[in-house]
Scaffold this motif. Structure first.
Motif, PDB file in Angstrom:
ATOM      1  N   GLN A 240       0.828  -1.210   0.000  1.00  0.00           N
ATOM      2  CA  GLN A 240       0.000   0.000   0.000  1.00  0.00           C
ATOM      3  C   GLN A 240       0.865   1.264   0.000  1.00  0.00           C
ATOM      4  O   GLN A 240       0.568   2.233  -0.715  1.00  0.00           O
ATOM      5  CB  GLN A 240      -0.934  -0.004   1.219  1.00  0.00           C
ATOM      6  N   ARG A 244       1.129   4.076  -3.071  1.00  0.00           N
ATOM      7  CA  ARG A 244       0.870   5.516  -2.909  1.00  0.00           C
ATOM      8  C   ARG A 244       2.055   6.348  -3.391  1.00  0.00           C
ATOM      9  O   ARG A 244       1.875   7.388  -4.032  1.00  0.00           O
ATOM     10  CB  ARG A 244       0.559   5.829  -1.445  1.00  0.00           C
ATOM     11  N   ASN A 248       1.960   9.049  -6.533  1.00  0.00           N
ATOM     12  CA  ASN A 248       2.024  10.460  -6.134  1.00  0.00           C
ATOM     13  C   ASN A 248       3.431  11.032  -6.177  1.00  0.00           C
ATOM     14  O   ASN A 248       3.669  12.109  -5.632  1.00  0.00           O
ATOM     15  CB  ASN A 248       1.463  10.625  -4.716  1.00  0.00           C
ATOM     16  N   THR A 373      -4.978  -1.898  -9.052  1.00  0.00           N
ATOM     17  CA  THR A 373      -3.940  -0.896  -8.823  1.00  0.00           C
ATOM     18  C   THR A 373      -3.246  -0.515 -10.126  1.00  0.00           C
ATOM     19  O   THR A 373      -3.036   0.677 -10.411  1.00  0.00           O
ATOM     20  CB  THR A 373      -2.907  -1.433  -7.816  1.00  0.00           C
TER      21      THR A 373
END
Length: 395
Positions: A240, A244, A248, A373
């Protein structure tokens, strides 16, 4: 709770009290620290500190008890870019590994599969999963050794003790019983003594199975369940975090950092995909070991029954040759013992021990939604590209 269970707990109460006195954890105590609590506390940083201190295994009087293994796994939240590159290098070995199409003919298939997993997870290279693979092997061997000891040593030994004790008791008490029993001509006294000896031996075997064996195996598996839950939770957390960061990474970059942006985005993208694949291969390792445990339990049962039959034949022939026992009686008594031991008392050994595992609380591969994802990641990037292109056209 049935009468038999209450009676069995009454018989084993002194032994359970002795086990608690010498420091052996009860099954209920181990279960309280089980998978549910580990999964609930998965975000606790102190729980997931790297613990590299060796834990000493214990041993009950009859079977080996393993300590709960410790977790050795870094958190992605603490990873630097250089450490992330190390994971990316491990992923490259997986994607570029030319696994052999023609394997050794003397391998079982599960060994072929595990050999492949060991290579891609870098077992011999000190990777993050090397400790996990060693622990799974250690638990498989210990669980199989305990089962082999029960099926191949203790049960045949009790059969031998039953036959020998029956012969001694018949020689000592049969004459007195023959005078008191009405049907002495039919050998009732010999059958009565044999039946009592067999019931006593089966009672001991039942006690041995339900207390030291099953409790020890379940304690071992609960410790393994806790460890697997922690391991899978940690990899899921890392997935996870890496996801991220990959999605980002451009927020903290500018145009003059294009090369750094490209490299870092690529590293974190490979990382989250590699974390997902590691979870899959660790899960396959667990499946592999559990399959071997179930299969070997069946094989040990068959081998133990066959060994007991050969032992019964030998004792019957020896009894006839020495005149100490009748071969037919020895075979009849042995047949009843073997049937009761292997087809009733120990018939559900693997099912009753493996039932303590809680795979529904594991963060398994199918729960990370890797395909979603990748789709969201690529779709978001394409959307930003189109938005930026159209904005430049309008300007």
């Amino acid at each position: 709770m049935g009468f038999f269970t209450v009676f069995l707990r009454f018989l084993t109460a002194p032994f359970r009290a002795l086990a608690r006195l010498v420091g052996g954890p009860s099954l209920r105590t181990v279960e309280k620290s089980g998978a549910g609590r580990i999964a609930k506390d998965a975000g606790d940083e102190e729980r997931f500190e790297d613990e590299r201190t060796a834990v000493v295994d214990g041993r009950s009087f009859f079977f080996k008890r393993l300590a709960r293994p410790t977790l050795v796994e870094r958190t992605a939240a603490d990873l630097t870019l250089e450490e992330a590159k190390e994971y990316a290098a491990e992923a490259q070995k997986f994607y570029t590994y030319p696994f052999p199409l023609f394997t050794r003919a003397d391998f079982f298939y599960e060994e072929v599969e595990q050999d492949y997993i060991d290579h891609i997870l870098g077992r011999n290279e000190g990777s993050a999963d090397a400790n996990f693979l060693s622990i799974m092997d250690r638990f498989r061997r210990a669980l199989n050794d305990n089962t082999a000891r029960l099926f191949l040593v203790y049960a045949p030994s009790l059969l031998t003790a039953t036959i020998l004790s029956t012969g001694l008791l018949v020689a000592a008490f049969a004459p007195a019983l023959r005078e008191q029993l009405a049907f002495a001509a039919f050998g009732v006294e010999r059958l009565a003594i044999g039946a009592m000896a067999m019931m006593a031996a089966l009672g001991l075997l039942m006690l041995l199975y339900h207390w030291p064996y099953k409790v020890t195996q379940q304690q071992n598996l609960l410790g393994l369940d806790n460890y697997v839950t922690s391991k899978f939770s940690r990899i899921n957390q890392n997935f996870q975090v890496a996801k991220r960061r990959a999605m980002n990474v451009e927020r903290n970059m500018r145009m003059h950092q294009a090369n750094e942006l490209k490299e870092e985005a690529g590293v974190w993208t490979v990382n989250y995909q590699w974390f997902a694949m590691r979870l899959l291969f660790c899960e396959m390792t667990v499946r592999n070991k559990l399959y071997q445990i179930r299969r070997n339990t069946t094989l040990y049962g068959v081998a133990g029954a066959a060994l007991s039959i050969l032992l019964a034949l030998f004792l019957a022939l020896a009894g006839e040759a020495t005149g100490l026992a009748r071969g037919a009686e020895v075979l009849a008594l042995s047949g009843l013992f073997i049937a009761a031991a292997y087809l009733s008392i120990m018939a559900k050994a693997s099912r009753e021990t493996l039932s303590v595992l809680q795979p529904k609380e594991w963060n398994r591969f199918h729960l990370v939604d890797l395909h979603e994802t990748v789709r969201d990641h690529v779709g978001e990037d394409k959307l930003q590209i189109v938005t930026f292109r159209d904005r430049n056209r309008l300007e």
